[in-house]
Design a protein around this motif. Structure first.
Motif, mmCIF file in Angstrom:
data_model
loop_
_atom_site.group_PDB
_atom_site.id
_atom_site.type_symbol
_atom_site.label_atom_id
_atom_site.label_comp_id
_atom_site.label_asym_id
_atom_site.label_seq_id
_atom_site.Cartn_x
_atom_site.Cartn_y
_atom_site.Cartn_z
ATOM 1 N N ALA A 1 0.814 -1.215 0.000
ATOM 2 C CA ALA A 1 0.000 0.000 0.000
ATOM 3 C C ALA A 1 0.847 1.263 0.000
ATOM 4 C CB ALA A 1 -0.936 0.000 1.207
ATOM 5 N N VAL A 2 2.005 1.249 0.671
ATOM 6 C CA VAL A 2 2.833 2.450 0.730
ATOM 7 C C VAL A 2 3.366 2.809 -0.656
ATOM 8 C CG1 VAL A 2 4.859 3.516 1.774
ATOM 9 C CG2 VAL A 2 3.432 1.984 3.126
ATOM 10 N N ILE A 3 3.726 1.807 -1.443
ATOM 11 C CA ILE A 3 4.161 2.075 -2.812
ATOM 12 C C ILE A 3 3.014 2.698 -3.602
ATOM 13 C CG2 ILE A 3 4.818 0.995 -5.001
ATOM 14 C CD1 ILE A 3 6.545 -0.955 -3.434
ATOM 15 N N ARG A 4 1.820 2.133 -3.476
ATOM 16 C CA ARG A 4 0.682 2.684 -4.229
ATOM 17 C C ARG A 4 0.336 4.098 -3.759
ATOM 18 N NH1 ARG A 4 -1.507 -2.160 -2.743
ATOM 19 N NH2 ARG A 4 -3.429 -1.259 -1.895
ATOM 20 N N GLN A 5 0.467 4.363 -2.463
ATOM 21 C CA GLN A 5 0.239 5.716 -1.953
ATOM 22 C C GLN A 5 1.222 6.703 -2.579
ATOM 23 O OE1 GLN A 5 0.647 5.269 2.297
ATOM 24 N NE2 GLN A 5 -0.914 3.662 2.373
ATOM 25 N N THR A 6 2.479 6.305 -2.625
ATOM 26 C CA THR A 6 3.512 7.194 -3.168
ATOM 27 C C THR A 6 3.307 7.424 -4.653
ATOM 28 O OG1 THR A 6 5.014 6.223 -1.529
ATOM 29 C CG2 THR A 6 5.993 7.626 -3.200
ATOM 30 N N VAL A 7 2.930 6.373 -5.380
ATOM 31 C CA VAL A 7 2.651 6.510 -6.811
ATOM 32 C C VAL A 7 1.463 7.442 -7.038
ATOM 33 C CG1 VAL A 7 1.843 5.279 -8.873
ATOM 34 C CG2 VAL A 7 3.653 4.283 -7.457
ATOM 35 N N ALA A 8 0.428 7.312 -6.225
ATOM 36 C CA ALA A 8 -0.761 8.152 -6.392
ATOM 37 C C ALA A 8 -0.416 9.632 -6.284
ATOM 38 C CB ALA A 8 -1.822 7.779 -5.362
ATOM 39 N N GLU A 9 0.529 9.970 -5.427
ATOM 40 C CA GLU A 9 0.951 11.372 -5.321
ATOM 41 C C GLU A 9 1.853 11.770 -6.474
ATOM 42 O OE1 GLU A 9 2.092 14.418 -1.858
ATOM 43 O OE2 GLU A 9 3.212 12.537 -1.775
ATOM 44 N N ALA A 10 2.801 10.910 -6.822
ATOM 45 C CA ALA A 10 3.765 11.251 -7.872
ATOM 46 C C ALA A 10 3.087 11.429 -9.227
ATOM 47 C CB ALA A 10 4.842 10.176 -7.953
ATOM 48 N N LEU A 11 2.058 10.657 -9.503
ATOM 49 C CA LEU A 11 1.390 10.749 -10.805
ATOM 50 C C LEU A 11 0.948 12.179 -11.110
ATOM 51 C CD1 LEU A 11 -0.788 7.506 -10.739
ATOM 52 C CD2 LEU A 11 1.099 7.990 -12.307
ATOM 53 N N ALA A 12 0.291 12.812 -10.156
ATOM 54 C CA ALA A 12 -0.214 14.162 -10.396
ATOM 55 C C ALA A 12 0.905 15.190 -10.409
ATOM 56 C CB ALA A 12 -1.247 14.537 -9.348
ATOM 57 N N MET A 13 1.985 14.947 -9.669
ATOM 58 C CA MET A 13 3.095 15.881 -9.676
ATOM 59 C C MET A 13 3.799 15.868 -11.038
ATOM 60 S SD MET A 13 4.444 15.222 -5.790
ATOM 61 C CE MET A 13 5.716 16.475 -5.744
ATOM 62 N N ILE A 14 3.867 14.695 -11.656
ATOM 63 C CA ILE A 14 4.405 14.614 -13.021
ATOM 64 C C ILE A 14 3.376 15.168 -13.997
ATOM 65 C CG2 ILE A 14 5.236 13.045 -14.814
ATOM 66 C CD1 ILE A 14 6.218 11.206 -12.501
ATOM 67 N N GLY A 15 2.147 14.681 -13.891
ATOM 68 C CA GLY A 15 1.016 15.328 -14.552
ATOM 69 C C GLY A 15 0.786 15.025 -16.010
ATOM 70 N N THR A 16 1.767 14.524 -16.696
ATOM 71 C CA THR A 16 1.654 14.305 -18.133
ATOM 72 C C THR A 16 2.296 12.983 -18.510
ATOM 73 O OG1 THR A 16 2.112 15.302 -20.296
ATOM 74 C CG2 THR A 16 3.795 15.580 -18.628
ATOM 75 N N PRO A 17 1.722 12.251 -19.466
ATOM 76 C CA PRO A 17 0.506 12.513 -20.244
ATOM 77 C C PRO A 17 -0.752 12.457 -19.374
ATOM 78 C CG PRO A 17 1.372 10.331 -20.765
ATOM 79 C CD PRO A 17 2.381 10.988 -19.876
ATOM 80 N N SER A 18 -1.538 13.504 -19.460
ATOM 81 C CA SER A 18 -2.613 13.725 -18.492
ATOM 82 C C SER A 18 -3.692 12.647 -18.540
ATOM 83 C CB SER A 18 -3.222 15.105 -18.713
ATOM 84 O OG SER A 18 -3.728 15.230 -20.036
ATOM 85 N N LEU B 1 -8.924 6.002 -6.694
ATOM 86 C CA LEU B 1 -10.084 6.355 -5.880
ATOM 87 C C LEU B 1 -10.864 5.125 -5.427
ATOM 88 C CD1 LEU B 1 -11.565 9.455 -7.754
ATOM 89 C CD2 LEU B 1 -10.605 9.439 -5.451
ATOM 90 N N LYS B 2 -10.635 4.001 -6.100
ATOM 91 C CA LYS B 2 -11.352 2.771 -5.779
ATOM 92 C C LYS B 2 -10.427 1.735 -5.148
ATOM 93 C CE LYS B 2 -14.412 3.771 -9.665
ATOM 94 N NZ LYS B 2 -14.973 3.332 -10.967
ATOM 95 N N ASP B 3 -9.226 2.151 -4.765
ATOM 96 C CA ASP B 3 -8.254 1.235 -4.173
ATOM 97 C C ASP B 3 -8.769 0.714 -2.829
ATOM 98 O OD1 ASP B 3 -5.025 0.696 -4.642
ATOM 99 O OD2 ASP B 3 -5.604 0.604 -2.529
ATOM 100 N N GLY B 4 -8.365 -0.501 -2.486
ATOM 101 C CA GLY B 4 -8.778 -1.068 -1.213
ATOM 102 C C GLY B 4 -8.146 -0.414 -0.008
ATOM 103 N N ASP B 5 -7.064 0.327 -0.217
ATOM 104 C CA ASP B 5 -6.386 1.021 0.883
ATOM 105 C C ASP B 5 -6.940 2.434 1.004
ATOM 106 O OD1 ASP B 5 -3.959 1.184 2.824
ATOM 107 O OD2 ASP B 5 -3.743 2.952 1.549
ATOM 108 N N VAL B 6 -7.411 2.799 2.182
ATOM 109 C CA VAL B 6 -8.070 4.088 2.355
ATOM 110 C C VAL B 6 -7.107 5.248 2.116
ATOM 111 C CG1 VAL B 6 -7.685 4.163 4.857
ATOM 112 C CG2 VAL B 6 -9.589 5.420 3.871
ATOM 113 N N GLN B 7 -5.833 5.049 2.403
ATOM 114 C CA GLN B 7 -4.895 6.158 2.225
ATOM 115 C C GLN B 7 -4.546 6.385 0.759
ATOM 116 O OE1 GLN B 7 -1.699 6.164 5.121
ATOM 117 N NE2 GLN B 7 -3.006 5.127 6.582
ATOM 118 N N VAL B 8 -4.617 5.353 -0.058
ATOM 119 C CA VAL B 8 -4.476 5.548 -1.504
ATOM 120 C C VAL B 8 -5.638 6.396 -2.012
ATOM 121 C CG1 VAL B 8 -4.407 4.416 -3.762
ATOM 122 C CG2 VAL B 8 -3.187 3.402 -1.830
#
Length: 470
Positions: free
Chosen positions: A363-380, A391-398
């Motif tokens: 879950a920690v890897i997926r949490q970190t990826v979820a943040e990094a995706l928007a910081m990179i932002g493209t291809p949008s 938004l549908k991940d089983g981990d609430v923090q993701v």
């Protein structure tokens, strides 16, 4: 001063914030305003307890504090004009003659890499006169970049306090070490804490900038470890200069690589961080050394190396992408963090980051990826599709992070509106809150319609209390 144009920080104030990690400022409301607000707090706390996340609707005049030009100007200067007020806020009541423990606030408990760049900040507002004897918040200047305590907890040298007249507020880097100090007077002391997040990476200075180049403030705490290269990089980042350290010292310090590596692996964190940023400026040889340190057996060395790699420019991308295949969770998290900080320079890695969401059971890897995706932002389109899945991940923090990340995407994330509408019914209050914020920042007609219906259905009456139910 009435609500109006934000009063931006000047260069000296920004230099102080970068080095010390906080500023003590004051609104200019009349004393009666703060007195009334403190009386309301006394009444609410006595009759109902701490209102927690409902501070703003329960104490309606409090919004005027966060609309004040000095407060909006300070936040705009540090976090940019589109900053977000986080769903979590809390009223701290201190009547204890004992000091609280030194700590850094968590990001709702998840194991997040703390960021040297000011993506997050807090405002601590004091509605009553708060002399040192009343127990104001204490901060340790210059510690916002350190995981470890670089000071003696029992007898801290150089501690600063947010003491002052009613209306004083402390603007602090989210990651600074702080505590409550002893309230030796035993009278009520309130501190109202609100969290804020930058939604856009800086493209230009958002403060009243008169000088382009970094220079140290004219005066700051003598107890602060000198970190000129870190401070300069933060100034440049806030000025919109991405990867500003790349090759800055490649010609002059190539012979000092091993010396910097030794410091990076050392026990004293300020020196290790300095060395990491120094290596980031030493060209290909420095980046190679940082990538090797990313794989170091000591996780702390790996984490510190990631900070340098996050400022090393495009030359670090290929090595960081390779590190995504490592078995150690921490190595992958550190690599993802650095790629996120490199923003559009790491756009080529988006497919591999998206694949990590499916491949990783951590879950920690997926949490970190979820943040990094928007910081990179493209291809949008790829980023938004991945965040919809988050938004549908089983981990609430993701899910929690996905909402914040979609705030950063703006109108380009309109495809996420149906998933955000579903998230408004999530069991977790912060997932719901961030979904609402994301709809606000997307701002299209469809997003607004969903948001307005949600707000109307969940509206809260600030004057309905157990003593007054109708």
């Amino acid at each position: 001063m009435a609500r109006g144009i934000p009063v931006l920080l000047n260069d000296e104030q920004m230099r102080t914030f970068i080095t010390e990690g906080f500023l003590i400022l004051n609104t200019d409301f009349p004393e009666a305003f703060h007195h009334k607000l403190a009386e309301q707090l006394n009444q609410v706390y006595e009759q109902e307890g701490n209102p927690g996340n409902n501070l703003l609707p329960r104490i309606r005049d409090l919004q005027k504090v966060f609309d004040h030009p000095i407060v909006t100007g300070a936040l705009t200067s540090v976090l940019g004009p589109d900053y977000l007020m986080h769903t979590h806020r809390h009223g701290h009541f201190n009547a204890s003659p004992k000091a609280g423990g030194w700590h850094k606030d968590s990001y709702w408990g998840h194991k997040k890499m703390r960021n040297h760049h000011p993506w997050w900040a807090m405002v601590m507002y004091f509605p009553q006169d708060t002399p040192i004897e009343l127990g104001p918040t204490g901060v340790m200047p210059g510690t916002q970049n350190y995981e470890s305590r670089t000071f003696t907890e029992e007898d801290p040298q150089g501690e600063a306090t947010a003491s002052g007249k009613a209306g004083t507020f402390a603007l602090i880097h989210y990651d600074i070490w702080h505590r409550s100090t002893p309230n030796t007077l035993g009278k009520p002391r309130y501190m109202l804490k609100f969290e804020f997040m930058r939604t856009q990476a800086p493209v230009a200075p958002s403060w009243d900038c008169k000088e382009d180049e970094w220079s140290a403030p004219t005066a700051f705490s003598t107890d602060i470890a000198k970190q000129e290269v870190v401070w300069k990089e933060t100034w440049n980042w806030l000025s919109g200069k991405l990867g500003s350290l790349a090759d800055t010292e490649a010609e002059t310090e190539t012979l000092n690589i091993q010396e910097k590596v030794d410091q990076l692996e050392g026990a004293y964190e300020p020196d290790a961080i300095n060395a990491s940023y120094k290596l980031a400026g030493m060209g290909e040889a420095g980046i190679k050394a940082l990538l090797q340190a990313l794989l170091h057996d000591n996780v702390k060395v790996s984490r510190t190396a990631a900070y340098g790699l996050s400022a090393a420019g495009s030359g670090a991308v290929a090595g960081l992408e390779a590190a995504l295949s490592e078995d150690r969770v921490e190595t992958v998290v550190h690599a993802v963090f650095a790629l996120g900080e490199l923003r559009q320079l790491a756009a080529s890695v988006i497919p591999k980051l998206v694949a990590l969401l499916d491949a990783s059971t951590n879950a920690v890897i997926r949490q970190t990826v979820a943040e990094a995706l928007a910081m990179i932002g493209t291809p949008s389109e790829q980023v938004v599709d991945a965040l919809i899945r988050c938004l549908k991940d089983g981990d609430v923090q993701v899910r929690f992070i996905a909402g914040l990340s979609l705030c950063r995407m703006g109108a380009i994330a309109e495809a996420a509106v149906p998933a955000l509408e579903e998230a408004l019914d999530d069991d977790n209050r912060y997932v719901r809150g961030h979904a609402a914020e994301a709809l606000h920042y997307i701002g299209t007609d469809s997003a607004k319609n969903v948001l307005i219906e949600f707000l109307l259905n969940s509206r809260w009456c600030p004057t309905t209390t157990p003593q007054s139910t109708f």
